[in-house]
Write a protein that holds these residues in place. Structure first.
Motif, PDB file in Angstrom:
ATOM      1  N   MET A   1      34.480  36.469  35.336  1.00  0.00           N
ATOM      2  CA  MET A   1      35.284  37.432  34.591  1.00  0.00           C
ATOM      3  C   MET A   1      36.584  37.668  35.348  1.00  0.00           C
ATOM      4  O   MET A   1      36.586  37.867  36.571  1.00  0.00           O
ATOM      5  N   VAL A   2      37.698  37.674  34.615  1.00  0.00           N
ATOM      6  CA  VAL A   2      39.017  37.940  35.199  1.00  0.00           C
ATOM      7  C   VAL A   2      39.541  39.215  34.563  1.00  0.00           C
ATOM      8  O   VAL A   2      39.664  39.311  33.346  1.00  0.00           O
ATOM      9  N   ARG A   3      39.862  40.201  35.401  1.00  0.00           N
ATOM     10  CA  ARG A   3      40.272  41.506  34.882  1.00  0.00           C
ATOM     11  C   ARG A   3      41.390  42.090  35.745  1.00  0.00           C
ATOM     12  O   ARG A   3      41.415  41.909  36.962  1.00  0.00           O
ATOM     13  N   GLU A   4      42.281  42.813  35.090  1.00  0.00           N
ATOM     14  CA  GLU A   4      43.332  43.520  35.819  1.00  0.00           C
ATOM     15  C   GLU A   4      42.698  44.622  36.666  1.00  0.00           C
ATOM     16  O   GLU A   4      41.714  45.244  36.266  1.00  0.00           O
ATOM     17  N   TYR A   5      43.288  44.856  37.846  1.00  0.00           N
ATOM     18  CA  TYR A   5      42.726  45.863  38.761  1.00  0.00           C
ATOM     19  C   TYR A   5      43.827  46.803  39.240  1.00  0.00           C
ATOM     20  O   TYR A   5      44.893  46.360  39.666  1.00  0.00           O
ATOM     21  N   LYS A   6      43.554  48.118  39.157  1.00  0.00           N
ATOM     22  CA  LYS A   6      44.559  49.109  39.545  1.00  0.00           C
ATOM     23  C   LYS A   6      44.109  49.999  40.703  1.00  0.00           C
ATOM     24  O   LYS A   6      44.803  50.934  41.070  1.00  0.00           O
ATOM     25  N   GLY A   7      42.943  49.706  41.261  1.00  0.00           N
ATOM     26  CA  GLY A   7      42.433  50.528  42.353  1.00  0.00           C
ATOM     27  C   GLY A   7      42.899  50.029  43.709  1.00  0.00           C
ATOM     28  O   GLY A   7      43.821  49.228  43.824  1.00  0.00           O
TER      29      GLY A   7
ATOM     30  N   ASP B   1      54.488  39.129  38.208  1.00  0.00           N
ATOM     31  CA  ASP B   1      55.101  40.410  37.848  1.00  0.00           C
ATOM     32  C   ASP B   1      54.539  41.588  38.642  1.00  0.00           C
ATOM     33  O   ASP B   1      54.868  42.742  38.389  1.00  0.00           O
ATOM     34  N   GLY B   2      53.666  41.301  39.612  1.00  0.00           N
ATOM     35  CA  GLY B   2      53.116  42.356  40.451  1.00  0.00           C
ATOM     36  C   GLY B   2      51.773  42.897  39.989  1.00  0.00           C
ATOM     37  O   GLY B   2      51.109  43.632  40.717  1.00  0.00           O
ATOM     38  N   THR B   3      51.358  42.554  38.769  1.00  0.00           N
ATOM     39  CA  THR B   3      50.052  42.976  38.280  1.00  0.00           C
ATOM     40  C   THR B   3      48.965  42.341  39.142  1.00  0.00           C
ATOM     41  O   THR B   3      49.068  41.172  39.525  1.00  0.00           O
ATOM     42  N   ARG B   4      47.924  43.110  39.456  1.00  0.00           N
ATOM     43  CA  ARG B   4      46.862  42.610  40.325  1.00  0.00           C
ATOM     44  C   ARG B   4      45.579  42.371  39.532  1.00  0.00           C
ATOM     45  O   ARG B   4      45.277  43.107  38.598  1.00  0.00           O
ATOM     46  N   PHE B   5      44.825  41.348  39.940  1.00  0.00           N
ATOM     47  CA  PHE B   5      43.615  40.969  39.228  1.00  0.00           C
ATOM     48  C   PHE B   5      42.454  40.746  40.192  1.00  0.00           C
ATOM     49  O   PHE B   5      42.656  40.448  41.376  1.00  0.00           O
ATOM     50  N   ILE B   6      41.248  40.888  39.637  1.00  0.00           N
ATOM     51  CA  ILE B   6      40.033  40.534  40.374  1.00  0.00           C
ATOM     52  C   ILE B   6      39.278  39.495  39.551  1.00  0.00           C
ATOM     53  O   ILE B   6      39.435  39.402  38.333  1.00  0.00           O
ATOM     54  N   VAL B   7      38.487  38.701  40.242  1.00  0.00           N
ATOM     55  CA  VAL B   7      37.606  37.725  39.597  1.00  0.00           C
ATOM     56  C   VAL B   7      36.203  38.001  40.110  1.00  0.00           C
ATOM     57  O   VAL B   7      36.001  38.232  41.306  1.00  0.00           O
ATOM     58  N   LYS B   8      35.226  38.010  39.207  1.00  0.00           N
ATOM     59  CA  LYS B   8      33.847  38.222  39.653  1.00  0.00           C
ATOM     60  C   LYS B   8      32.884  37.351  38.861  1.00  0.00           C
ATOM     61  O   LYS B   8      33.203  36.868  37.762  1.00  0.00           O
ATOM     62  N   ASN B   9      31.711  37.155  39.431  1.00  0.00           N
ATOM     63  CA  ASN B   9      30.675  36.381  38.763  1.00  0.00           C
ATOM     64  C   ASN B   9      30.206  37.130  37.526  1.00  0.00           C
ATOM     65  O   ASN B   9      30.171  38.364  37.510  1.00  0.00           O
ATOM     66  N   TRP B  10      29.848  36.381  36.491  1.00  0.00           N
ATOM     67  CA  TRP B  10      29.431  37.025  35.247  1.00  0.00           C
ATOM     68  C   TRP B  10      28.199  36.333  34.674  1.00  0.00           C
ATOM     69  O   TRP B  10      27.745  35.300  35.188  1.00  0.00           O
ATOM     70  N   PHE B  11      27.647  36.934  33.609  1.00  0.00           N
ATOM     71  CA  PHE B  11      26.399  36.446  33.020  1.00  0.00           C
ATOM     72  C   PHE B  11      26.562  36.276  31.508  1.00  0.00           C
ATOM     73  O   PHE B  11      27.108  37.157  30.845  1.00  0.00           O
ATOM     74  N   ALA B  12      26.055  35.177  31.004  1.00  0.00           N
ATOM     75  CA  ALA B  12      26.145  34.917  29.557  1.00  0.00           C
ATOM     76  C   ALA B  12      24.895  35.448  28.865  1.00  0.00           C
ATOM     77  O   ALA B  12      24.174  34.716  28.189  1.00  0.00           O
TER      78      ALA B  12
END
Length: 324
Positions: free
Chosen positions: A36-42, A82-93
């Protein structure tokens, strides 16, 4: 998949095969499995805390969690141009827990108890003393919600012409607020008299975060992981299940039994659970949505939700009397 997400994945040792939207993020099939790829703001500190806990869980017999993936620079956060930060994590189908299936609910509850048992083995580090990790006492939260309910009620009282939603609130407020006041008083008393040890808790457990996999049950989305009372995790999941099952007394007792078999419930746990379930959280949510939103237009479904709460009150009351 847009260019920004593709740019982010290039920072990882991953080969993208396909991607689709899901859960406000991108679910990506890669040569190393589903991610999963998601924007991160923390903060990075918060992520490192979560990653430490998830790694501990996997190394101590609880493998099905969505751990973060480090990029080529061994970092948990990856920036776009553009400075936006992202995280990638393992996911499940895998699909979410079906709250309409009692057997599946009980399996999930046993898994939640196992999760709590493993989380109790993690010694708390003073470096984790962040605002997002230290939970607010339930009694304090209830009192804040009660003030919000009174504020909305007073606003509605002052209106000459009331819509259907406002009439529903006018007719039901006394009953539900009495429950809220009793729950708050009981919880605040426990907070003052029972100094219970706090443990790491998921923080937002519901059917969306419990995935039924062929190899077992996965628990995901630990972004509200905090130090607090684990019984609140059980409450969140249990309330959702009980609402779906019209507060079936047999199911409720079976849920408590399933959890207790894995992680015995203390008397104070049961008292707290009673007050948490007594509190009309869904009623408060509807009032809060109304007060902070567009009061000129209330969706029909919100009126229906209020009606449904009233219909379920008899069964809910019977169950609460059994566990009080």
């Amino acid at each position: 998949m847009n260019e920004k997400y593709t740019e982010v994945l290039e920072q990882y040792e991953l080969e993208l095969i396909s991607a689709r939207r899901g859960r406000g993020a991108w679910i990506c099939e890669t040569d190393q499995g589903l991610k999963m790829v998601r924007e991160y703001k923390g903060t990075v500190k918060r992520l490192e805390f979560e990653e430490y806990v998830l790694a501990f869980l996997q190394e101590n017999g609880y493998p099905l969690v969505d751990r973060y993936v480090r990029n080529k620079e061994d970092a948990l956060v990856s920036p776009a141009e553009d400075g936006t930060r992202f995280i990638v994590k393992n996911w499940f189908a895998d699909r979410e827990c079906n709250l309409k299936d009692p057997k599946e609910v009980l399996k999930a509850v046993s898994q939640i108890a196992g999760l709590h048992k493993t989380l109790r083995k993690i010694p708390f580090d003073s470096e984790w003393s962040m605002g997002s990790v230290l939970a607010e006492p339930a009694g304090v939260e209830m009192e804040r919600h009660n003030r919000e309910m009174r504020r909305a009620r007073n606003f509605i009282r002052g209106k000459r012409q009331k819509n259907e939603f406002e009439l529903c609130i006018t007719g039901s407020f006394s009953h539900f607020y009495q429950q809220a006041a009793e729950a708050c008083k009981g919880m605040e008393k426990l907070d003052k008299t029972e100094q219970e040890e706090k443990y790491l808790s998921h923080g937002d457990l519901n059917q969306h975060h419990v995935l039924m996999a062929a190899q077992g049950i996965a628990v995901v989305e630990f972004n509200k992981l905090h130090l607090g009372l684990q019984i609140e995790d059980l409450y969140h999941f249990m309330r959702k299940a009980m609402e779906k099952q019209n507060w079936d007394e047999g199911l409720g007792l079976s849920i408590l039994e399933a959890y207790d078999k894995v992680l015995p419930l203390k008397e104070t746990d049961r008292k707290r659970l009673y007050y948490l379930l007594l509190y009309p959280e869904k009623y408060w949510k509807q009032i809060n949505f109304y007060y902070n939103g567009n009061k000129a237009w209330i969706p029909v479904k919100n009126v229906e939700k209020l009606r449904d709460l009233e219909v379920q009150e008899e069964n809910k009351g019977k169950f609460l009397r059994r566990i009080s």
